[in-house]
Design a protein around this motif. Structure first.
Motif, PDB file in Angstrom:
ATOM      1  N   HIS A 144       0.820  -1.313   0.022  1.00 34.88           N
ATOM      2  CA  HIS A 144      -0.021  -0.151   0.127  1.00 34.88           C
ATOM      3  C   HIS A 144       0.939   1.310   0.029  1.00 34.88           C
ATOM      4  N   VAL A 145       2.145   1.168  -0.263  1.00 36.80           N
ATOM      5  CA  VAL A 145       2.988   2.264  -0.271  1.00 36.80           C
ATOM      6  C   VAL A 145       3.915   2.581  -1.825  1.00 36.80           C
ATOM      7  N   SER A 146       3.691   3.815  -2.039  1.00 39.52           N
ATOM      8  CA  SER A 146       4.594   4.192  -3.292  1.00 39.52           C
ATOM      9  C   SER A 146       5.610   4.930  -3.144  1.00 39.52           C
ATOM     10  N   ALA A 147       6.745   4.684  -3.842  1.00 41.34           N
ATOM     11  CA  ALA A 147       7.859   5.539  -3.691  1.00 41.34           C
ATOM     12  C   ALA A 147       8.176   6.453  -4.875  1.00 41.34           C
ATOM     13  N   ASN A 148       8.271   7.576  -4.814  1.00 39.17           N
ATOM     14  CA  ASN A 148       8.666   8.599  -6.079  1.00 39.17           C
ATOM     15  C   ASN A 148       9.740   9.362  -5.824  1.00 39.17           C
ATOM     16  N   ASN A 149      10.727   9.704  -6.674  1.00 41.41           N
ATOM     17  CA  ASN A 149      11.704  10.595  -6.751  1.00 41.41           C
ATOM     18  C   ASN A 149      10.884  11.856  -7.108  1.00 41.41           C
ATOM     19  N   ASP A 150      11.053  12.968  -6.259  1.00 38.94           N
ATOM     20  CA  ASP A 150      10.557  14.085  -6.522  1.00 38.94           C
ATOM     21  C   ASP A 150      11.193  14.844  -7.303  1.00 38.94           C
ATOM     22  N   VAL A 151      10.608  16.034  -7.944  1.00 36.99           N
ATOM     23  CA  VAL A 151      11.581  16.877  -8.670  1.00 36.99           C
ATOM     24  C   VAL A 151      12.385  17.640  -7.919  1.00 36.99           C
ATOM     25  N   ASP A 152      12.307  17.912  -6.423  1.00 39.93           N
ATOM     26  CA  ASP A 152      13.249  18.741  -5.729  1.00 39.93           C
ATOM     27  C   ASP A 152      14.399  17.657  -5.131  1.00 39.93           C
ATOM     28  N   SER A 153      14.615  16.553  -5.857  1.00 43.07           N
ATOM     29  CA  SER A 153      15.550  15.744  -5.340  1.00 43.07           C
ATOM     30  C   SER A 153      15.240  14.985  -3.787  1.00 43.07           C
ATOM     31  N   SER A 154      14.102  14.674  -3.775  1.00 41.51           N
ATOM     32  CA  SER A 154      13.730  13.903  -2.683  1.00 41.51           C
ATOM     33  C   SER A 154      12.969  12.821  -2.721  1.00 41.51           C
ATOM     34  N   VAL A 155      13.287  11.731  -2.155  1.00 40.82           N
ATOM     35  CA  VAL A 155      12.304  10.531  -2.288  1.00 40.82           C
ATOM     36  C   VAL A 155      11.117  10.365  -1.291  1.00 40.82           C
ATOM     37  N   VAL A 156      10.235  10.210  -1.939  1.00 38.23           N
ATOM     38  CA  VAL A 156       8.868  10.517  -1.069  1.00 38.23           C
ATOM     39  C   VAL A 156       7.977   9.091  -1.063  1.00 38.23           C
ATOM     40  N   TYR A 157       8.003   8.660   0.141  1.00 39.54           N
ATOM     41  CA  TYR A 157       7.367   7.519   0.244  1.00 39.54           C
ATOM     42  C   TYR A 157       5.660   7.833   0.918  1.00 39.54           C
ATOM     43  N   LYS A 181      24.187  14.622  -0.951  1.00 39.78           N
ATOM     44  CA  LYS A 181      23.180  14.729  -0.096  1.00 39.78           C
ATOM     45  C   LYS A 181      22.124  14.387  -0.714  1.00 39.78           C
ATOM     46  N   TYR A 182      20.826  14.178   0.182  1.00 46.01           N
ATOM     47  CA  TYR A 182      19.572  13.836  -0.333  1.00 46.01           C
ATOM     48  C   TYR A 182      18.586  14.414   0.660  1.00 46.01           C
ATOM     49  N   GLN A 183      17.197  14.344   0.447  1.00 45.18           N
ATOM     50  CA  GLN A 183      16.391  14.333   1.146  1.00 45.18           C
ATOM     51  C   GLN A 183      15.169  13.135   1.096  1.00 45.18           C
ATOM     52  N   LEU A 184      14.329  12.725   2.154  1.00 44.45           N
ATOM     53  CA  LEU A 184      13.702  11.784   2.300  1.00 44.45           C
ATOM     54  C   LEU A 184      12.206  12.059   2.838  1.00 44.45           C
ATOM     55  N   LYS A 191      10.206  14.186   7.637  1.00 40.35           N
ATOM     56  CA  LYS A 191      10.933  14.639   6.671  1.00 40.35           C
ATOM     57  C   LYS A 191      12.330  14.465   7.081  1.00 40.35           C
ATOM     58  N   VAL A 192      13.318  14.025   6.425  1.00 41.43           N
ATOM     59  CA  VAL A 192      14.743  13.808   6.806  1.00 41.43           C
ATOM     60  C   VAL A 192      15.878  14.256   5.663  1.00 41.43           C
ATOM     61  N   TRP A 193      16.779  15.105   6.212  1.00 42.89           N
ATOM     62  CA  TRP A 193      17.693  15.707   5.240  1.00 42.89           C
ATOM     63  C   TRP A 193      19.017  14.739   5.706  1.00 42.89           C
ATOM     64  N   LEU A 194      19.756  14.059   4.672  1.00 39.71           N
ATOM     65  CA  LEU A 194      20.791  13.433   4.862  1.00 39.71           C
ATOM     66  C   LEU A 194      21.912  13.932   4.368  1.00 39.71           C
ATOM     67  N   ASN A 195      22.945  14.159   5.187  1.00 37.63           N
ATOM     68  CA  ASN A 195      24.246  14.668   4.788  1.00 37.63           C
ATOM     69  C   ASN A 195      25.269  14.077   4.104  1.00 37.63           C
ATOM     70  N   ALA A 196      26.453  14.346   3.632  1.00 38.47           N
ATOM     71  CA  ALA A 196      27.302  13.469   2.926  1.00 38.47           C
ATOM     72  C   ALA A 196      27.809  12.410   3.759  1.00 38.47           C
ATOM     73  N   GLY A 197      28.102  11.340   3.170  1.00 38.96           N
ATOM     74  CA  GLY A 197      28.560  10.219   3.769  1.00 38.96           C
ATOM     75  C   GLY A 197      27.946   9.486   4.816  1.00 38.96           C
ATOM     76  N   SER A 198      26.349   9.518   4.578  1.00 42.59           N
ATOM     77  CA  SER A 198      25.437   9.019   5.483  1.00 42.59           C
ATOM     78  C   SER A 198      24.743   7.967   5.050  1.00 42.59           C
ATOM     79  N   THR A 199      24.036   7.155   6.212  1.00 44.89           N
ATOM     80  CA  THR A 199      23.104   6.034   5.726  1.00 44.89           C
ATOM     81  C   THR A 199      21.774   6.097   6.731  1.00 44.89           C
ATOM     82  N   LEU A 200      20.705   6.015   6.026  1.00 48.24           N
ATOM     83  CA  LEU A 200      19.380   5.770   6.943  1.00 48.24           C
ATOM     84  C   LEU A 200      18.782   4.591   6.435  1.00 48.24           C
TER      85      LEU A 200
END
Length: 382
Positions: A144-157, A181-184, A191-200
């Motif tokens: 019941h979940v879709s994941a999209n890569n949004d236009v502002d460079s963030s993955v949205v579940y 870097k990336y947003q999620l 909302k999560v902002w991930l800095n360089a060299g990081s893993t979530l």
């Protein structure tokens, strides 16, 4: 504007006593200076003499320590620098090095650029999706979940139902490389902002009575409020538990210390292991939980300083040379090699994260930091 008028305006703005109109005027006038303007440079001579004097960052007050200071690259990038002499003479100068645009250093066919939006999303089945701006739209749909890569460079579940089930959910992993870097946005709206060299590491959806993610590296969280299910971030031996709040966690393994800094709400921090000697503490806005050697403590801080990276600034406050180089290494994806014994000087200042690496080297050298670039290796010597 006369010299005397500018000095009065400068003093009001740097002390924070100016109006928004005066601040705008100050910035516009500062950026319009030219080296031919006299009498601005009559006491300073030619460009080489000006460069030697670029030692003070007016946007950062002198600290109590006796360390050196880093000059903000935004003044170089804008080709404008405001400086003042320690004897009390205030003067404004524009430094122009002949380049109308920031340029990048190249060596061995490698181009050293500032970090950018790039990450790798690893699914539960091991499939990896490279996120570098070239792929937009839907990435996958699961249950019941879709994941999209949004236009502002963030993955949205995004959940396709409002129901909460108890079905175990697979975990995905979002990883940023050095220089990335990336947003999620998680399925619960966090909302999560991930800095360089990081893993979530996170579940595709939260279906239990608590929301748990795992972090290595650094991330800024804006947690969606849910009084029924606490949100927990586990990593580096500690757990951060919240109901809904804004906070930053710096948990790089090489740092040897975990810093949890709160901007809004309240946060509980405790040791992850049942045998941990860490005690449970609660922090409030502008407080920081420090987890080191399996012990917890808290200090009062300016929380915005620890979230500066999210807003495009590499910030240093009384940082030693190793702290400075670790941040530069992560963001510009360069290796650092030390030659000789490093001193005990500390540095304060800021570098915009979009600054060309060539400008970063200028800043370091102006602060008497001996650096030499060899390929993608930055050699630091005493």
């Amino acid at each position: 504007m006369s010299y005397e008028e500018f000095i009065k305006l400068y003093q009001r703005c740097t002390l924070g006593n100016c109006t928004p109109e005066e601040q705008k005027l100050f910035e516009e006038y500062r950026d319009s200076f030219d080296l031919s303007d006299t009498p601005w440079i009559s006491d300073f001579g030619n460009k080489s003499e000006i460069e030697k004097r670029l030692k003070i960052d007016l946007h950062i007050r002198l600290s109590k320590n006796k360390g050196r200071r880093l000059i903000p690259a935004r003044w170089w990038a804008a080709a404008a620098v405001i400086i003042f002499a320690l004897g009390g003479l205030l003067i404004a100068i524009k430094y122009f090095d002949g380049n109308t645009k920031p340029y990048e250093l190249t060596s061995d066919k490698n181009i050293i650029k500032p970090g950018s939006n790039k990450a790798t999303l690893t699914l539960a089945n091991g499939k990896q999706i490279i996120l570098d701006g070239s792929r937009k739209g839907q990435l996958f749909t699961l249950n019941h979940v879709s994941a999209n890569n949004d236009v502002d460079s963030s993955v949205v579940y995004q959940k396709n139902t409002s129901e909460i089930t108890n079905t175990p959910q697979p975990y995905n992993v979002l990883s940023t490389p050095r220089g990335g870097k990336y947003q999620l946005i998680l399925a619960d709206g966090t909302k999560v902002w991930l800095n360089a060299g990081s893993t979530l590491k996170f579940p595709v959806d939260f279906t239990n009575n608590e929301r748990v993610v795992g972090l290595s590296g650094e991330a800024y969280f804006e947690v969606a409020h849910d009084p029924r299910r606490p949100f927990k971030v586990a990593g580096a031996g500690q757990v951060v538990e919240v109901l809904g709040t804004h906070f930053n966690i710096n948990a790089y393994p090489e740092e040897g210390i975990v810093k949890t800094t709160l901007l809004e709400g309240s946060v509980k921090v405790y040791g992850k292991s049942q045998t941990s000697a860490a005690s449970e503490i609660i922090i409030n806005p502008n407080e920081q939980a420090v987890f080191k050697n399996d012990q917890l403590s808290k200090v009062t801080v300016d929380a915005n300083e620890f979230a500066a990276w999210k807003n495009g600034v590499i910030l240093f406050r009384d940082a030693d040379i190793h702290d400075v180089m670790r941040k530069i290494s992560r963001w510009y994806n360069v290796d650092v090699e030390y030659q000789g014994q490093m001193g005990n000087d500390t540095y304060s200042g800021e570098i915009p994260r979009n600054a060309a690496f060539s400008e970063v080297l200028k800043i370091l050298k102006l602060d008497d930091i001996n650096v030499k670039l060899s390929g993608r290796k930055l050699i630091v010597s005493q």
